[in-house]
Enzyme design. Structure first.
Site: not given
Ligand code: AMP
Length: 117
Positions: A96, A101-102
């Site tokens: 997303e 990110h890990m």
């Molecule tokens: P992914 O689906 O692997 O791209 O994971 C993105 C992650 O980022 C999700 O688990 C979200 O909950 C997290 N996320 C998005 N915005 C933030 C934020 N401002 N602070 C902390 N985590 C976030």
């Protein structure tokens, strides 16, 4: 230069986040929507959109992410029972936020590797 995401602002401390670790190569902060008792994101400070964009010069940061994940897992008391590290890549990978990110997930039995659609 990759398009900036919210994670770059977190790295630069321009928006609030629960940052648990930062050094010259990586930053770690708690996920805002935790999927487990411990859910921490470990990210390179450099903007790299996906695993597909990693180059040889990024190897130190990629290695540091893994070492920091293990250290944070120990600090969180997860080392003995175990935990899961996930890096989603691209659309089918469920990514997303397009800044690598890990996910460090633990604190409960996580069940099957792949669930849902
Ligand atoms: P992914 O689906 O692997 O791209 O994971 C993105 C992650 O980022 C999700 O688990 C979200 O909950 C997290 N996320 C998005 N915005 C933030 C934020 N401002 N602070 C902390 N985590 C976030």
């Amino acid at each position: 230069m990759a398009e900036e995401t919210i994670f770059s602002k977190i790295i630069r401390k321009e928006i609030p986040a629960d940052v648990v670790y930062q050094d010259d190569l990586v930053t770690a902060f708690r996920d805002v929507q935790p999927q487990a008792p411990t859910h921490i994101l470990i990210v390179p400070n450099k903007e790299i959109p996906t695993v597909d964009d990693v180059t040889a010069e990024d190897e130190p940061a990629m290695g540091r992410m893994l070492r920091v994940a293990a250290e944070l897992a120990r600090e969180e008391g997860l080392a003995e029972d175990g935990y899961r590290l996930i890096i989603n890549c691209g659309d089918h990978g469920g990514q997303e936020v397009y800044h690598i990110h890990m996910h460090l997930l633990g604190g409960r039995r996580l069940g099957r590797m792949l669930g849902g659609s």
